[in-house]
Scaffold this motif. Structure first.
Motif, short mmCIF file in Angstrom:
data_model
loop_
_atom_site.label_atom_id
_atom_site.label_comp_id
_atom_site.label_asym_id
_atom_site.label_seq_id
_atom_site.Cartn_x
_atom_site.Cartn_y
_atom_site.Cartn_z
N THR A 136 7.65 76.42 27.87
CA THR A 136 8.64 76.38 27.79
C THR A 136 9.22 75.89 26.52
O THR A 136 9.93 74.87 26.32
CB THR A 136 10.21 76.88 28.66
OG1 THR A 136 9.70 77.09 29.63
CG2 THR A 136 11.30 77.98 28.31
N LEU A 137 8.91 76.88 24.73
CA LEU A 137 9.63 75.78 23.73
C LEU A 137 10.66 75.86 23.78
O LEU A 137 11.26 77.40 23.56
CB LEU A 137 8.57 76.12 22.88
CG LEU A 137 7.00 75.66 23.09
CD1 LEU A 137 6.22 77.01 21.62
CD2 LEU A 137 6.52 74.51 23.34
N GLU A 138 11.90 74.70 23.34
CA GLU A 138 12.90 75.52 23.28
C GLU A 138 14.16 74.87 21.76
O GLU A 138 12.88 74.25 21.20
CB GLU A 138 14.12 73.72 23.35
CG GLU A 138 13.81 73.91 25.29
CD GLU A 138 14.34 73.04 25.49
OE1 GLU A 138 15.13 72.32 25.45
OE2 GLU A 138 14.63 73.24 27.06
N LEU A 139 13.29 76.59 20.84
CA LEU A 139 13.15 76.58 19.65
C LEU A 139 14.53 76.22 19.03
O LEU A 139 14.56 75.34 17.49
CB LEU A 139 13.47 77.78 19.15
CG LEU A 139 11.80 78.13 19.42
CD1 LEU A 139 11.09 79.34 19.48
CD2 LEU A 139 10.78 77.13 19.27
N LEU A 140 15.52 76.48 19.33
CA LEU A 140 16.85 75.65 19.33
C LEU A 140 17.74 74.71 20.71
O LEU A 140 18.10 75.82 21.26
CB LEU A 140 17.56 76.88 18.60
CG LEU A 140 19.04 76.70 18.35
CD1 LEU A 140 19.33 75.93 16.95
CD2 LEU A 140 19.33 78.38 17.68
N GLN A 141 17.92 74.34 20.10
CA GLN A 141 19.29 73.11 20.95
C GLN A 141 20.14 72.83 20.67
O GLN A 141 19.67 71.85 19.81
CB GLN A 141 18.39 72.26 22.00
CG GLN A 141 18.73 72.36 23.00
CD GLN A 141 18.18 70.60 23.77
OE1 GLN A 141 18.54 70.18 23.33
NE2 GLN A 141 18.82 70.13 25.05
N VAL A 142 20.95 73.45 20.94
CA VAL A 142 22.44 72.67 20.41
C VAL A 142 23.48 72.13 20.52
O VAL A 142 23.63 72.51 22.14
CB VAL A 142 23.56 73.71 19.61
CG1 VAL A 142 24.11 73.54 18.57
CG2 VAL A 142 22.20 75.25 18.88
N ILE B 242 15.82 69.18 9.88
CA ILE B 242 16.94 69.46 10.72
C ILE B 242 16.82 70.36 11.23
O ILE B 242 16.75 70.35 12.34
CB ILE B 242 17.53 70.70 9.33
CG1 ILE B 242 18.41 69.97 8.06
CG2 ILE B 242 18.48 71.90 9.30
CD1 ILE B 242 18.45 70.96 6.71
N ALA B 243 15.30 71.09 11.41
CA ALA B 243 14.68 71.88 12.34
C ALA B 243 14.60 70.81 13.37
O ALA B 243 14.68 71.21 14.77
CB ALA B 243 13.28 72.63 11.84
N ALA B 244 13.68 69.71 12.79
CA ALA B 244 13.36 68.16 14.44
C ALA B 244 14.46 68.19 14.88
O ALA B 244 14.67 67.92 16.08
CB ALA B 244 12.95 67.49 13.31
N VAL B 245 15.91 68.24 14.19
CA VAL B 245 17.24 67.88 15.21
C VAL B 245 17.34 68.82 16.36
O VAL B 245 18.01 68.55 17.32
CB VAL B 245 18.32 67.88 13.79
CG1 VAL B 245 19.48 67.50 15.03
CG2 VAL B 245 17.73 66.18 13.34
N PHE B 246 17.50 70.52 15.35
CA PHE B 246 17.62 71.45 16.48
C PHE B 246 16.41 71.56 17.62
O PHE B 246 16.77 72.76 18.30
CB PHE B 246 17.93 72.85 15.73
CG PHE B 246 19.40 72.55 15.48
CD1 PHE B 246 20.67 72.03 15.53
CD2 PHE B 246 19.68 72.10 13.93
CE1 PHE B 246 21.96 72.17 15.53
CE2 PHE B 246 20.88 72.09 13.61
CZ PHE B 246 21.74 71.43 14.32
N ALA B 247 15.20 71.05 17.68
CA ALA B 247 14.28 71.21 18.50
C ALA B 247 14.86 70.69 19.86
O ALA B 247 14.85 69.16 19.56
CB ALA B 247 12.76 70.30 18.06
#
Lengths: 567, 91
Positions: free
Chosen positions: A60-66, A108-113
């Motif tokens: 399960t890849l979590e592409l966006l986790q906030v 930025i993308a890495a931060v929300f990975a």
């Protein structure tokens, strides 16, 4: 959920970077500013708790986790990208524009990975895209430096990947939550983060590469890679005690180097390393106050360190040098830049500036936990960084001995970027609630008590006093053209030297083995020749009579043996 | 010498070039430091460590550490300083 709320905001910058070369210059400049602004808006409307997943390869890849931690970095990375592109407004180099945009987007993308595999992909992308900002200097030194940089950045990614695999084998999950250092996987992942975070002895890529990048490249570089690593540490290793000690060492030793460094952008890189030390200590302490302090410090540090790199970039852009020994008295030519530099310097620690309201949180968190030695070390480190960045840097650049440079003030776009950053530094210092409201945990911390303000002013002003006295008595290290050995000596001098020696020794050994073998072969051939050659005994034709004698002797021997056996 | 310097700086002198101004600034710094040092007697400390209660602790700490740092860094130079082209020499 709207469509924009379900994509990783970093992708806006990464994908947005692709059409850059197709746009005409005038539109391109606005476009470069619009992307981070859009990115900021995208981060702003994200709700903590959002999770977008995708199934791939049975994982399960979590592409966006906030969550509230990632949001802090999401905001500041977009702000930093905007300010960086404003600073680089005059620059027409599409290679730099694309790589800087992808680099910022990847960070930025890495931060929300939300998982380690997605993190790994963006982690590597930051390394690969950012090297072009170094190569864009287009010098031989920059090329070689970029190679070293790339090697180290990619290694960090490879170690992260192996740690991820080990973590998956151990836990069956690739979720990026608290990891800790108990397992081998945890140690590998910590090492990967540690490389990018410039832990002691893993740090030297930072001071090696940042001064080699372009005027604008260094400003961009200074914001992302290391702070991304701090974020990753905060998420995976909060409360890991060893980080307290690593961070303390990190906060102290670079200031010694900064003090004797002649290249002012390298001085700033050392000071950056020292500031990362504060954040790493905050992660190590791991309390809510400490993690809030780390996040706040990352936020304001990106601003004031970016501001200082901008002022040095402007100086380099106008004078063509960034060496303390070749600068001085520039405040007459570049008064605005000098003013912004002083604001950046003050922002590190003075009340009413950004650094004061964030760094003191970490120091207080350390004191609350009664780590007395670490507390003393951090105070020492803040004295050191103020002395180097706050006093030495502005003094040797803008005041002091006049170097005779008569140049124009920095271009308007640089002034605008510096002005905006300086404004943010002061704004956060005066209205810390704006920053405190976005921190991961509720803030119950008052920076402006009389005790805090007076103790901070005492430290700073007495440091300034010591600086003036040491300068007057000529005890302060003079700026001289030099290189100071650091841990890169091991891979730039010792390593190649040892490799050369080793190869030489191996070559010599190979030669001697070869000659020994040749000798042995020659000897064998000689022996064979002696026995089997034309004159050799074995090649002789024997007389029949002597043959008969031998046969009789042989039969007699057998007979004798048979007789002996029968006894 | 001073003429040459004047020419080098193309005569643009500023108020900060005046030794008198510099002396005033230094004096102001001394006065400010004195005021800050004695300010310690006029407010309540919320200290975490005993050492913080020493009168003027932060002032002394800042000053002493600054001197230690500078001397330490100068000593470091003896071991670590090389020529500017150190890494390019073998090339």
């Amino acid at each position: 959920m709207t469509a924009i709320a379900s994509i990783n905001p970093g992708l806006i910058l990464i994908l947005g970077a692709l059409p850059i070369p197709l746009l005409p210059q005038a539109i391109r400049r606005l476009y470069l500013l619009a992307l981070p602004a859009l990115g900021f808006a995208a981060v702003y409307q994200l709700e903590p708790g959002t999770l977008v997943t995708m199934e791939a390869f049975g994982m399960t890849l979590e592409l966006l986790q906030v969550d509230r931690l990632s949001l802090v970095w999401g905001y500041i990375f977009n702000i930093a990208a905007f300010l960086g592109f404003l600073f680089a407004w005059h620059d027409r180099d599409a290679v730099q524009q694309i790589s800087a945009m992808i680099y910022a987007g990847a960070a930025i993308a890495a931060v929300f990975a939300g998982d380690l595999v997605t993190l790994f992909i963006y982690w590597e992308l930051t390394g690969i895209s950012s090297v072009f900002l170094i190569w864009a200097s287009r010098t031989d030194a920059a090329y070689r430096c970029g190679m070293r940089y790339l090697l180290i950045q990619v290694s960090s990614g490879v170690i992260l990947l192996s740690g991820t695999v080990a973590w998956y084998m151990l836990t069956g999950s690739i979720d990026f939550t608290h990891i800790g250092v108990d397992s081998l996987a945890g140690k590998l992942i910590l090492l990967a983060f540690g490389i990018k975070c410039a832990f002691p002895l893993l740090h030297n890529w930072l001071q090696d590469s940042y001064p080699e990048a372009t005027v604008t490249g260094t400003v961009i570089l200074s914001a992302f890679t290391t702070k991304l690593a701090v974020y990753a540490l905060a998420r995976g290793f909060a409360g890991t005690e060893v980080l307290i000690y690593i961070g303390a060492v990190m906060a102290i030793f670079p200031v010694f180097y900064a003090l004797i460094e002649n290249d002012l952008r390298r001085l700033l890189a050392y000071a950056l390393n020292n500031q990362l030390g504060f954040m790493v200590v905050g992660v190590g302490v791991g309390t809510e106050l400490a993690l809030n302090g780390t996040a706040a410090q990352a936020f304001s540090h990106i601003l004031y360190k970016g501001l200082l790199f901008m002022t040095m970039g402007a100086v380099l852009f106008r004078t063509g040098t960034c060496k303390a020994s070749e600068l001085g008295g520039l405040f007459k030519s570049m008064p605005w830049t000098a003013g912004f530099c002083i604001i950046g310097a003050a922002s590190m620690a003075f009340p009413l500036f950004a650094g004061f309201v964030s760094k003191s949180m970490i120091i207080t968190a350390v004191a609350v936990e009664h780590h007395s030695m670490i507390w003393g070390a951090l105070l020492f480190a803040s004295v050191g960084v103020f002395l180097t960045c706050g006093l030495k840097l502005p003094y040797f650049t803008f005041f002091g001995q006049d170097s005779g440079h008569r140049v124009k003030e920095a271009p308007w776009n640089m002034l605008a970027a510096m002005g905006l950053t300086a404004f943010l530094c002061v704004f956060i210092g005066c209205y810390p609630a704006v920053l405190y409201d976005i921190l991961p945990y509720p803030v119950d911390y008052k920076p402006y008590t009389s005790y805090h303000v007076i103790q901070q002013l005492q430290i700073m002003m007495f440091t300034a006093l010591a600086f003036v006295i040491l300068l007057t008595f000529r005890i302060f290290p003079t700026d001289s053209k030099s290189t100071n050995l650091d841990s890169d000596w091991f891979y730039r001098k010792a390593g190649p030297w040892a490799a050369k020696r080793l190869l030489g020794a191996l070559g010599a050994m190979g030669k001697s083995i070869e000659s020994a073998l040749t000798q042995a072969t020659t000897n064998t051939i000689t022996v064979i020749k002696r026995h089997h050659g034309p004159e050799g005994m074995m090649a002789k034709t024997l007389h029949l009579s002597s043959m008969v004698v031998w046969v009789v002797a042989f039969l007699a021997f057998i007979l004798l043996m048979d007789f002996v056996r029968g006894l | 010498m001073s003429e040459e310097r004047e020419r080098k700086t193309d005569g643009r002198r500023s108020w900060l070039d005046d030794p008198k101004t510099v002396r005033k600034i230094v004096l102001a710094l001394f006065v400010l430091c004195g005021v800050l040092f004695f300010a310690d007697g006029f407010y309540e400390k919320h200290s975490h460590f005993g050492v913080e209660d020493v009168f003027g602790f932060y002032a002394l700490y800042g000053f002493v550490m600054c001197v230690v740092l500078v001397i330490g860094a100068k000593l470091m130079r003896a071991f670590l300083m090389r020529g500017e082209d150190y890494y390019d020499r073998d090339r």
